[in-house]
Structure formats: C-alpha cells, structure tokens
Design an enzyme around this catalytic site. Structure first.
Site, mmCIF file in Angstrom:
data_model
loop_
_atom_site.group_PDB
_atom_site.id
_atom_site.type_symbol
_atom_site.label_atom_id
_atom_site.label_comp_id
_atom_site.label_asym_id
_atom_site.label_seq_id
_atom_site.Cartn_x
_atom_site.Cartn_y
_atom_site.Cartn_z
ATOM 1 N N ASP A 99 0.872 -1.165 0.000
ATOM 2 C CA ASP A 99 0.000 0.000 0.000
ATOM 3 C C ASP A 99 0.916 1.223 0.000
ATOM 4 O O ASP A 99 2.102 1.113 0.335
ATOM 5 C CB ASP A 99 -0.891 -0.041 1.239
ATOM 6 C CG ASP A 99 -1.727 1.207 1.408
ATOM 7 O OD1 ASP A 99 -2.385 1.610 0.435
ATOM 8 O OD2 ASP A 99 -1.693 1.789 2.502
ATOM 9 N N ASP A 131 -0.108 5.107 1.021
ATOM 10 C CA ASP A 131 -0.349 6.059 2.103
ATOM 11 C C ASP A 131 -0.444 5.349 3.451
ATOM 12 O O ASP A 131 -1.303 4.485 3.645
ATOM 13 C CB ASP A 131 -1.630 6.844 1.823
ATOM 14 C CG ASP A 131 -1.587 7.514 0.455
ATOM 15 O OD1 ASP A 131 -0.578 8.169 0.172
ATOM 16 O OD2 ASP A 131 -2.544 7.350 -0.319
ATOM 17 N N THR A 170 -2.581 0.976 -4.436
ATOM 18 C CA THR A 170 -3.180 2.058 -3.660
ATOM 19 C C THR A 170 -4.628 2.318 -4.052
ATOM 20 O O THR A 170 -5.025 2.084 -5.208
ATOM 21 C CB THR A 170 -2.364 3.353 -3.822
ATOM 22 O OG1 THR A 170 -3.021 4.424 -3.140
ATOM 23 C CG2 THR A 170 -2.196 3.734 -5.282
ATOM 24 N N SER A 171 -5.401 2.833 -3.104
ATOM 25 C CA SER A 171 -6.787 3.220 -3.381
ATOM 26 C C SER A 171 -6.874 4.615 -3.975
ATOM 27 O O SER A 171 -7.965 5.059 -4.352
ATOM 28 C CB SER A 171 -7.611 3.156 -2.084
ATOM 29 O OG SER A 171 -7.670 1.848 -1.586
ATOM 30 N N LYS A 198 -10.283 -1.962 -2.421
ATOM 31 C CA LYS A 198 -10.144 -2.587 -1.101
ATOM 32 C C LYS A 198 -11.368 -2.232 -0.246
ATOM 33 O O LYS A 198 -11.850 -1.114 -0.341
ATOM 34 C CB LYS A 198 -8.878 -2.067 -0.412
ATOM 35 C CG LYS A 198 -7.595 -2.249 -1.217
ATOM 36 C CD LYS A 198 -6.443 -1.493 -0.537
ATOM 37 C CE LYS A 198 -5.220 -1.456 -1.403
ATOM 38 N NZ LYS A 198 -4.112 -0.672 -0.797
ATOM 39 N N ASP A 201 -1.334 -0.691 6.259
ATOM 40 C CA ASP A 201 -1.575 -0.053 7.546
ATOM 41 C C ASP A 201 -3.053 0.005 7.897
ATOM 42 O O ASP A 201 -3.393 0.301 9.040
ATOM 43 C CB ASP A 201 -1.026 1.377 7.531
ATOM 44 C CG ASP A 201 -1.831 2.264 6.582
ATOM 45 O OD1 ASP A 201 -2.450 3.227 7.061
ATOM 46 O OD2 ASP A 201 -1.861 1.982 5.374
#
Length: 216
Positions: free
Chosen positions: A11, A13, A106-107, A137, A162
């Site tokens: 991931d 961020d 990443t989203s 996700k 995270d």
C-alpha cells in the site's frame, strides 16, 4: 519471524509514505465545501478506501463525480506541503528489492498516487490505482491484479498495509499480510505479522525469492 515470498505488494499512504495529516486537512475542507456535517463525516472511514466509495457514502449519486474531482485536486495541490513524506524504513527496504519483485497497490487515483510517490522519490515499475479496478479494497481485486501484472502466484505474495480494509483485501487474495501500526493501533490490525513500520523489517533477495525478516 521470517517470511518467504516471490513478490512484495505495498500500500502507499500510511505504508510507504505518510499522508495522514494531508488527508485530514484536505478531506475536512472538502466536507465543509459540500455541506457535510461533522457528525456525518466522522462516521465514515477515510483511510484505505477510494474517494469514490467515501463520496458515495456521504453525497447523492449525481454529485459524486464532481466531489471526487474536487478532493483529488485538493490532495494533489497539498502534496508539496507535507502531503507525502517517507516513513521510516521505506527507502532501505525498497532499495534492497529488484524492480520486478514489488508493486504499489493504492486506493488513490493515478494522478494523486503518482504525485505522492514522485514527491517521495519512489518510482515503482508496477503501480495499481483506483482506476485500474472495478472493486477497491477491501475487495481482493487490486492485489490480485498486481500479482498478475508481476507474473506471481497470489500465494507467493506478501501484502504490506496499515489499514484494516487493505489487510482484509490481502487476506481475501490469499496472500501473507504484514501490518504496519502507523495509522491504526496494533490491536486493530489482523495480520500474519504486525510491526511498527518498515524499519522493523529486513529483506534478503536471492534467486529463490525474497526473505523478509523482523529485526530483533
């Protein structure tokens, strides 16, 4: 604990870079602009989810496209102002890995993800973003796509996350999960291994794959 893998999926961020303050700053301004009450805003989980999903939880469907464009613009503009700083251990771990052994999943939108990564000096060969998938996700689709792009069996991948939503996605993809307690308390993170951040890990690369170890 030692983990053996063929590919590492990160991931961004909260895992590779810190953007938490930027997220809070930009989304708070965004909520004010769109007339969302503090109570409604507080009930929505921001981290690890796509902007489309967040906006859809808070606004009428016809407003969502404009709202998503606005938050993207706010966050991209905020990148040079503390919107993306390297987290401990990121540089050392990534520098130890061949480019074809890891990906960022990443989203964030591609524009925002590339802005944050470039600002932090991270240039992944493989990058999966919000626009690349139909389900973000906690659905496993983003991580399964990354494994496919790297040509690695999902069972041979390790996910570094995270956020609970990201860890759920990694587990659903059939991958080993490593949680970083950078944005959530360790007790909220369900993973095969939980560490403080990437500085707690070391990587040994060989022809047989990558061996990830937790430092003593």
């Amino acid at each position: 604990m030692t983990i053996h893998a063929q590919a590492l999926l990160f991931d961004n961020d909260g895992t590779l870079v810190s953007s938490l303050e930027s997220v809070r700053r930009c989304w708070t301004r965004w909520a004010e602009e769109f007339g969302i009450t503090a109570e409604d805003f507080a009930r929505v989980e921001l981290h690890g989810r796509t902007a489309v999903a967040i906006a859809a939880d808070l606004l009428p469907a016809d407003v969502v496209p404009a709202a998503v464009a606005r938050i993207e613009a706010l966050e991209v503009e905020d990148v040079p102002h503390g919107g993306a700083t390297l987290l401990p251990g990121t540089r050392d771990l990534l520098d130890a890995l061949p480019a074809d052994r890891w990906a960022v999943v990443t989203s964030a939108t591609r524009r925002l993800a590339e802005a944050r990564l470039a600002h932090a000096g991270i240039l992944p060969k493989t990058l999966v973003v919000a626009e690349d998938v139909t389900r973000g996700k906690p659905d496993p689709e983003p991580y399964l796509l990354a494994a496919r792009q790297l040509g690695v069996d999902p069972a041979d991948c390790v996910v570094f996350e995270d956020a609970p939503a990201g860890l759920q996605a990694g587990r659903a993809a059939g991958m080993i999960t490593v949680a970083l307690a950078t944005t959530h308390p360790a007790h909220e993170l369900d993973a095969d291994l939980v560490v403080s951040d990437l500085s707690a890990l070391s990587a040994l690369v060989s022809d047989g794959g990558v061996e990830i170890s937790a430092r003593d």
